[in-house]
Write a protein that holds these residues in place. Structure first.
Motif, mmCIF file in Angstrom:
data_model
loop_
_atom_site.group_PDB
_atom_site.id
_atom_site.type_symbol
_atom_site.label_atom_id
_atom_site.label_comp_id
_atom_site.label_asym_id
_atom_site.label_seq_id
_atom_site.Cartn_x
_atom_site.Cartn_y
_atom_site.Cartn_z
ATOM 1 N N LEU A 128 37.053 43.480 26.513
ATOM 2 C CA LEU A 128 38.178 44.238 27.071
ATOM 3 C C LEU A 128 37.882 44.800 28.463
ATOM 4 O O LEU A 128 38.766 44.786 29.327
ATOM 5 N N PRO A 129 36.667 45.312 28.763
ATOM 6 C CA PRO A 129 36.398 45.842 30.104
ATOM 7 C C PRO A 129 36.664 44.833 31.219
ATOM 8 O O PRO A 129 37.074 45.213 32.326
ATOM 9 N N GLN A 130 36.433 43.541 30.952
ATOM 10 C CA GLN A 130 36.711 42.533 31.970
ATOM 11 C C GLN A 130 38.208 42.476 32.290
ATOM 12 O O GLN A 130 38.606 42.238 33.427
ATOM 13 N N ALA A 131 39.018 42.700 31.282
ATOM 14 C CA ALA A 131 40.473 42.735 31.509
ATOM 15 C C ALA A 131 40.853 43.930 32.373
ATOM 16 O O ALA A 131 41.754 43.847 33.220
ATOM 17 N N VAL A 132 40.166 45.063 32.191
ATOM 18 C CA VAL A 132 40.410 46.231 33.048
ATOM 19 C C VAL A 132 40.024 45.922 34.483
ATOM 20 O O VAL A 132 40.708 46.311 35.445
ATOM 21 N N ALA A 133 38.915 45.189 34.659
ATOM 22 C CA ALA A 133 38.497 44.801 35.999
ATOM 23 C C ALA A 133 39.532 43.895 36.658
ATOM 24 O O ALA A 133 39.712 43.921 37.888
ATOM 25 N N ALA A 134 40.223 43.080 35.856
ATOM 26 C CA ALA A 134 41.273 42.225 36.412
ATOM 27 C C ALA A 134 42.391 43.061 37.025
ATOM 28 O O ALA A 134 43.005 42.670 38.031
ATOM 29 N N LEU A 135 42.666 44.231 36.456
ATOM 30 C CA LEU A 135 43.687 45.109 37.022
ATOM 31 C C LEU A 135 43.281 45.623 38.398
ATOM 32 O O LEU A 135 44.137 45.861 39.262
ATOM 33 N N ALA A 136 41.965 45.799 38.612
ATOM 34 C CA ALA A 136 41.486 46.273 39.919
ATOM 35 C C ALA A 136 41.725 45.251 41.011
ATOM 36 O O ALA A 136 41.767 45.598 42.200
ATOM 37 N N ALA A 137 41.885 43.972 40.646
ATOM 38 C CA ALA A 137 42.087 42.922 41.642
ATOM 39 C C ALA A 137 43.530 42.830 42.113
ATOM 40 O O ALA A 137 43.801 42.325 43.212
ATOM 41 N N LEU A 138 44.482 43.291 41.329
ATOM 42 C CA LEU A 138 45.889 43.134 41.680
ATOM 43 C C LEU A 138 46.285 43.859 42.976
ATOM 44 O O LEU A 138 47.084 43.328 43.767
ATOM 45 N N PRO A 139 45.766 45.068 43.282
ATOM 46 C CA PRO A 139 46.147 45.734 44.544
ATOM 47 C C PRO A 139 45.715 44.983 45.802
ATOM 48 O O PRO A 139 46.170 45.337 46.906
ATOM 49 N N VAL A 140 44.860 43.972 45.666
ATOM 50 C CA VAL A 140 44.498 43.172 46.838
ATOM 51 C C VAL A 140 45.751 42.545 47.454
ATOM 52 O O VAL A 140 45.840 42.340 48.670
ATOM 53 N N ALA A 141 46.742 42.249 46.640
ATOM 54 C CA ALA A 141 47.970 41.620 47.122
ATOM 55 C C ALA A 141 48.786 42.549 48.017
ATOM 56 O O ALA A 141 49.582 42.080 48.839
ATOM 57 N N THR A 142 48.610 43.863 47.902
ATOM 58 C CA THR A 142 49.413 44.820 48.672
ATOM 59 C C THR A 142 48.590 45.567 49.714
ATOM 60 O O THR A 142 49.080 46.539 50.288
ATOM 61 N N ARG A 143 47.374 45.122 49.973
ATOM 62 C CA ARG A 143 46.469 45.889 50.829
ATOM 63 C C ARG A 143 46.936 45.966 52.291
ATOM 64 O O ARG A 143 46.622 46.928 52.994
ATOM 65 N N ARG A 144 47.684 44.961 52.774
ATOM 66 C CA ARG A 144 48.122 44.985 54.167
ATOM 67 C C ARG A 144 49.262 45.976 54.387
ATOM 68 O O ARG A 144 49.323 46.634 55.430
ATOM 69 N N GLY A 145 50.156 46.067 53.434
ATOM 70 C CA GLY A 145 51.281 46.982 53.578
ATOM 71 C C GLY A 145 50.940 48.416 53.251
ATOM 72 O O GLY A 145 51.427 49.342 53.911
#
Length: 363
Positions: free
Chosen positions: A40-57
């Protein structure tokens, strides 16, 4: 075989799409690891990757969300969960003001180190290697973003300075053209009015000079206004005055001019500066002295051109209230030269300018 390589910059939308792809790849990687290990912790780490998509804005909000998910994953034992945070920190360094960027970096480093050490406490020494690598990676990413930001700011300041310098140069040229032409036109108009009945031939000659001077001034002013309107400079303009144009300038100066030009083959910019200095000095002679003058353009030593304009009138041009002498001095300083102007002991006024230049045969 000649080939032309066209490199097109990616638009903002393209970069955003690339960020989305990177975010999805990181999220899929962590999610795949979670599925393989049933972790399960790996799935939590996957959530940390999603904000990469909005980092420029939204750099800082994206950092906050990514950091919260990454810290949770680190506490649960996923040592590589700080990787998305490092990616977002690049945008924080590249886009945020210096103080906010430093604050964001400090908060990220503190949270990641604290989470790494707390995950293995009291055996915190086991996390030193991972913590050191994480700090280095996040610090390098943030520094790279900051370097890009500083480069862009420097380029913007350089471009702005170049525009201001070009506008100042055009303003000086415009002043020289208008001041010289209007002084000559006013003087000749007065002469024509005085001698219109008694000496009609002289009046007609004065009117001819007025017409010629007005046309030349209009041509130069149109060329300068074209430079101000243009964004690319790719348009036809009148050629800049050169040393070879000094005899014509002396002919229409409105006063008798004893001209001698010994300097030849000067760089274009220096030649234009010499022409403008002579033009402004002759304008001052016509306005303040009203007598004949001597103009000398010589090369007293290698790599230095000297301009001297001296008149025998009793009235001397004043340095205040106008831009003539200030403009001449600025032209000299632009080429590392110097200008002296003042009354002569024997009477009259003298302008002396010395401008260094690079000889064309100098390596």
């Amino acid at each position: 075989m000649n080939e032309t390589l066209l490199v097109h910059r990616l638009r903002h939308g393209h970069w955003v799409a690339l960020d989305v792809m990177v975010a999805l790849l990181l999220a899929v990687a962590f999610a795949a690891a979670a599925q393989l290990r049933n972790d399960l912790p790996q799935a939590v780490a996957a959530l940390a990757a999603l904000p990469v998509a909005t980092r420029r804005g939204w750099p800082l909000p994206s950092l906050a969300v990514s950091l919260a998910a990454a810290a949770t994953a680190l506490l649960l034992g996923v040592e590589s969960a700080y990787l998305p945070v490092a990616v977002v920190l690049y945008s924080v360094g590249a886009q945020e003001p210096r103080r906010r960027a430093v604050t964001g970096l400090a908060a990220a480093l503190a949270c990641v180190v604290a989470a790494l050490l707390a995950a293995v406490w009291p055996f915190w020494t086991q996390a030193l290697g991972s913590a050191g690598f994480g700090l280095a990676l996040m610090g390098l990413s943030w520094t790279a973003g900051l370097a890009v930001r500083e480069q862009h700011l420097h380029a913007a300041r350089t471009a702005e300075r170049a525009v201001l310098e070009e506008r100042l140069r055009i303003a000086r040229d415009l002043h020289d053209v208008v001041a010289h032409s209007m002084s000559l036109i006013t003087m000749k108009a007065g002469v024509a009015g005085l001698v219109a009945e008694t000496r009609p031939q002289e009046a007609r000659e004065a009117l001819r000079i007025i017409e010629t001077t007005g046309r030349e001034a209009l041509l130069e002013m149109r060329a300068m206004l074209g430079l101000l309107r243009s964004h690319t400079g790719a348009h036809d303009t009148a050629p800049a005055p050169r040393l070879q144009d000094l005899p014509a300038l002396a002919t229409h100066a409105g006063v008798e001019v004893d001209l001698r030009v010994d300097a030849v083959d000067l760089p274009e910019g220096v030649g234009l500066a010499v022409y403008r200095i002579v033009q402004e000095a002759l304008t001052n002679v016509a306005k303040h002295a009203g007598t004949g003058c001597r103009v000398r353009v010589t090369v007293p030593e290698t790599g230095v051109v000297e301009v001297e304009v001296a008149d025998g009138g009793r009235a001397a041009p004043r340095d205040g209230g106008g831009y003539g002498l200030a403009g001449m001095r600025e032209r000299c300083l632009a080429y590392g030269g110097q200008l002296t102007a003042g009354p002569r002991p024997e009477g009259g006024f003298r302008v002396l300018a010395r401008l260094p230049y690079a000889c064309k045969d100098t390596p």
